[in-house]
Design a protein around this motif. Structure first.
Motif, PDB file in Angstrom:
ATOM      1  N   UNK A 119      88.014 -27.739  -8.640  1.00  0.00           N
ATOM      2  CA  UNK A 119      88.596 -28.733  -9.565  1.00  0.00           C
ATOM      3  C   UNK A 119      90.093 -28.461  -9.761  1.00  0.00           C
ATOM      4  N   UNK A 120      90.443 -27.188  -9.878  1.00  0.00           N
ATOM      5  CA  UNK A 120      91.864 -26.831 -10.087  1.00  0.00           C
ATOM      6  C   UNK A 120      92.687 -27.265  -8.873  1.00  0.00           C
ATOM      7  N   UNK A 121      92.140 -27.057  -7.668  1.00  0.00           N
ATOM      8  CA  UNK A 121      92.861 -27.463  -6.451  1.00  0.00           C
ATOM      9  C   UNK A 121      93.004 -28.984  -6.412  1.00  0.00           C
ATOM     10  N   UNK A 122      91.918 -29.692  -6.771  1.00  0.00           N
ATOM     11  CA  UNK A 122      91.951 -31.161  -6.714  1.00  0.00           C
ATOM     12  C   UNK A 122      92.968 -31.730  -7.698  1.00  0.00           C
ATOM     13  N   UNK A 123      93.168 -31.039  -8.822  1.00  0.00           N
ATOM     14  CA  UNK A 123      94.081 -31.546  -9.853  1.00  0.00           C
ATOM     15  C   UNK A 123      95.514 -31.058  -9.646  1.00  0.00           C
ATOM     16  N   UNK A 124      95.721 -30.130  -8.714  1.00  0.00           N
ATOM     17  CA  UNK A 124      97.041 -29.523  -8.548  1.00  0.00           C
ATOM     18  C   UNK A 124      98.039 -30.477  -7.869  1.00  0.00           C
ATOM     19  N   UNK A 125      99.173 -30.768  -8.544  1.00  0.00           N
ATOM     20  CA  UNK A 125     100.187 -31.648  -7.923  1.00  0.00           C
ATOM     21  C   UNK A 125     100.707 -31.043  -6.616  1.00  0.00           C
ATOM     22  N   UNK A 126     100.841 -29.704  -6.578  1.00  0.00           N
ATOM     23  CA  UNK A 126     101.320 -29.070  -5.340  1.00  0.00           C
ATOM     24  C   UNK A 126     100.331 -29.305  -4.200  1.00  0.00           C
ATOM     25  N   UNK A 127      99.046 -29.131  -4.489  1.00  0.00           N
ATOM     26  CA  UNK A 127      98.026 -29.307  -3.452  1.00  0.00           C
ATOM     27  C   UNK A 127      97.991 -30.761  -2.970  1.00  0.00           C
ATOM     28  N   UNK A 128      98.054 -31.686  -3.911  1.00  0.00           N
ATOM     29  CA  UNK A 128      98.031 -33.102  -3.514  1.00  0.00           C
ATOM     30  C   UNK A 128      99.230 -33.424  -2.630  1.00  0.00           C
ATOM     31  N   UNK A 129     100.400 -32.907  -3.027  1.00  0.00           N
ATOM     32  CA  UNK A 129     101.614 -33.161  -2.228  1.00  0.00           C
ATOM     33  C   UNK A 129     101.482 -32.509  -0.845  1.00  0.00           C
ATOM     34  N   UNK A 130     100.883 -31.313  -0.802  1.00  0.00           N
ATOM     35  CA  UNK A 130     100.708 -30.607   0.476  1.00  0.00           C
ATOM     36  C   UNK A 130      99.778 -31.398   1.397  1.00  0.00           C
ATOM     37  N   UNK A 131      98.682 -31.906   0.842  1.00  0.00           N
ATOM     38  CA  UNK A 131      97.733 -32.657   1.668  1.00  0.00           C
ATOM     39  C   UNK A 131      98.365 -33.972   2.159  1.00  0.00           C
ATOM     40  N   UNK A 132      99.084 -34.664   1.264  1.00  0.00           N
ATOM     41  CA  UNK A 132      99.750 -35.910   1.684  1.00  0.00           C
ATOM     42  C   UNK A 132     100.781 -35.608   2.772  1.00  0.00           C
ATOM     43  N   UNK A 133     101.470 -34.470   2.628  1.00  0.00           N
ATOM     44  CA  UNK A 133     102.446 -34.053   3.643  1.00  0.00           C
ATOM     45  C   UNK A 133     101.733 -33.757   4.980  1.00  0.00           C
ATOM     46  N   UNK A 134     100.585 -33.060   4.886  1.00  0.00           N
ATOM     47  CA  UNK A 134      99.869 -32.691   6.110  1.00  0.00           C
ATOM     48  C   UNK A 134      99.371 -33.929   6.861  1.00  0.00           C
ATOM     49  N   UNK A 135      99.083 -34.997   6.131  1.00  0.00           N
ATOM     50  CA  UNK A 135      98.579 -36.222   6.773  1.00  0.00           C
ATOM     51  C   UNK A 135      99.687 -37.236   7.068  1.00  0.00           C
ATOM     52  N   UNK A 136     100.947 -36.857   6.770  1.00  0.00           N
ATOM     53  CA  UNK A 136     101.999 -37.882   6.818  1.00  0.00           C
ATOM     54  C   UNK A 136     102.157 -38.530   8.193  1.00  0.00           C
ATOM     55  N   UNK A 137     102.049 -37.741   9.282  1.00  0.00           N
ATOM     56  CA  UNK A 137     102.245 -38.337  10.611  1.00  0.00           C
ATOM     57  C   UNK A 137     101.076 -39.251  10.948  1.00  0.00           C
TER      58      UNK A 137
END
Ligand SMILES: [Fe+2]
Ligand SMILES: [Fe+2]
Length: 319
Positions: A275-293
């Motif tokens: 839950x902490x990972x799912x709510x983390x702004x850093x994690x969300x930004x990291x995942x969006x970055x990882x999928x950006x291409x």
């Protein structure tokens, strides 16, 4: 005299009608793409048995993944961990991702066999598909060996994902399979491109991720070119339905990529940590970055069209 290169002679365009307007795709002839990828494969292929120093010492204070890629980085839970626990979390998360990698490579290899089975066997397109299967065979063996060399065992996906994977193997649906391949390959590629050049990380992990990045670049090209061809001939409802289904599968996959045992190993309650990972702004930004291409390419080919975009955004995988 014409100045066009031979490759240009094998290009054509297709128009994909999306809700936000027409998208024009440049399609390159299958055989032209395949010959180019076969040439690259001949030049840049590795043998993990000899190209990785499996006996490299593992300093217990050295991270296995860049800490910024750890799912809990910058959360209060991360702040509460000692340095050694943080290292342990990266070791576990690396091995979770590698296990997930083997699972997805097994699905991809089966999809590529199904695809090659339906084509002309002596074509470059099939020769390349078979070459890619050979690459993925070596990768899966390499990832398994990496996990064992880290002193751990591979983890399995949860029952739902495992079952969905088994079902997916029973159908031949190249539109979804090639798009799904891109989802996995672009995501792991982003993580690995940050890992292999980082001299502060475990040397064995850097060698494994470097090999994977180099060999995956051609897989991504193959999947992109094939997906464009498939999108060009699919009806809009079929394309939107496939895109929404894949968006749901990606959301599930992204939430499960870290195995709960990774959190338990550093004394955390896996449900609280997830839950902490799912709510983390850093994690969300990291995942969006990882999928950006991947998402940028999907946008281009009409694979975020319709309901798909909202699912990606809602999952925190697209900003
Ligand atoms: Fe791979
Ligand atoms: Fe691949």
């Amino acid at each position: 005299m014409s100045t066009a290169t031979p490759e240009r002679l094998h290009r054509e365009t297709a128009v994909v009608r999306c809700l936000d307007g027409d998208h024009t795709l440049v399609l390159t002839d299958r055989e032209t793409v395949a010959e180019r990828l076969l040439r690259t494969s001949r030049k840049h292929s590795f043998d993990p048995d000899t190209d990785v120093d499996w006996a490299a010492p593992q300093d217990p204070d050295v991270f296995y993944l860049p800490p910024v890629l750890a799912s809990l980085y910058e959360t209060p839970l991360w702040e509460g961990l000692t340095h050694r626990q943080r290292v342990e979390l990266t070791r576990r998360e690396l091995c979770s991702i590698a296990s997930f990698g083997i699972w997805s490579e097994m699905l991809l290899m089966q999809a590529l066999v199904q695809h090659a089975y339906r084509q002309r066997f002596d074509s470059g397109h099939v020769a390349y598909a078979l070459t890619e299967i050979a690459d993925e065979c070596r990768h899966s063996v390499m990832f398994g060996r990496m996990v064992r060399t880290c002193g751990l065992r591979t983890t399995r996906p949860n029952a739902l994902q495992y079952g969905l994977g088994k079902f997916a193997n029973t159908v031949y649906d190249p539109l979804v399979k090639f798009a799904g391949t891109l989802v996995v390959e672009e995501f792991t590629d982003s993580f690995q491109r940050l890992t292999f050049p980082d001299e502060s990380l475990q040397p064995m992990v850097r060698q494994v991720t470097r090999i994977h990045v180099i060999e995956e670049a051609r897989h991504i090209k193959y999947a992109r070119e094939e997906l464009k061809r498939l999108v060009a001939t699919a009806s809009a409802p079929r394309r939107r339905f496939a895109a929404a289904g894949l968006a749901h599968a990606t959301k599930l996959m992204a939430s499960q990529v870290v195995h709960p045992s990774a959190y338990a190993a550093v004394g955390l309650d896996p449900r609280v940590a997830r839950r902490a990972a799912a709510a983390s702004p850093h994690r969300r930004a990291t995942m969006a970055w990882a999928f950006r291409k991947c998402t940028a390419f999907f946008e281009e080919v009409g694979f975020l069209d319709g309901r798909a975009r909202g699912i990606w955004v809602n999952a925190g995988l697209l900003e």
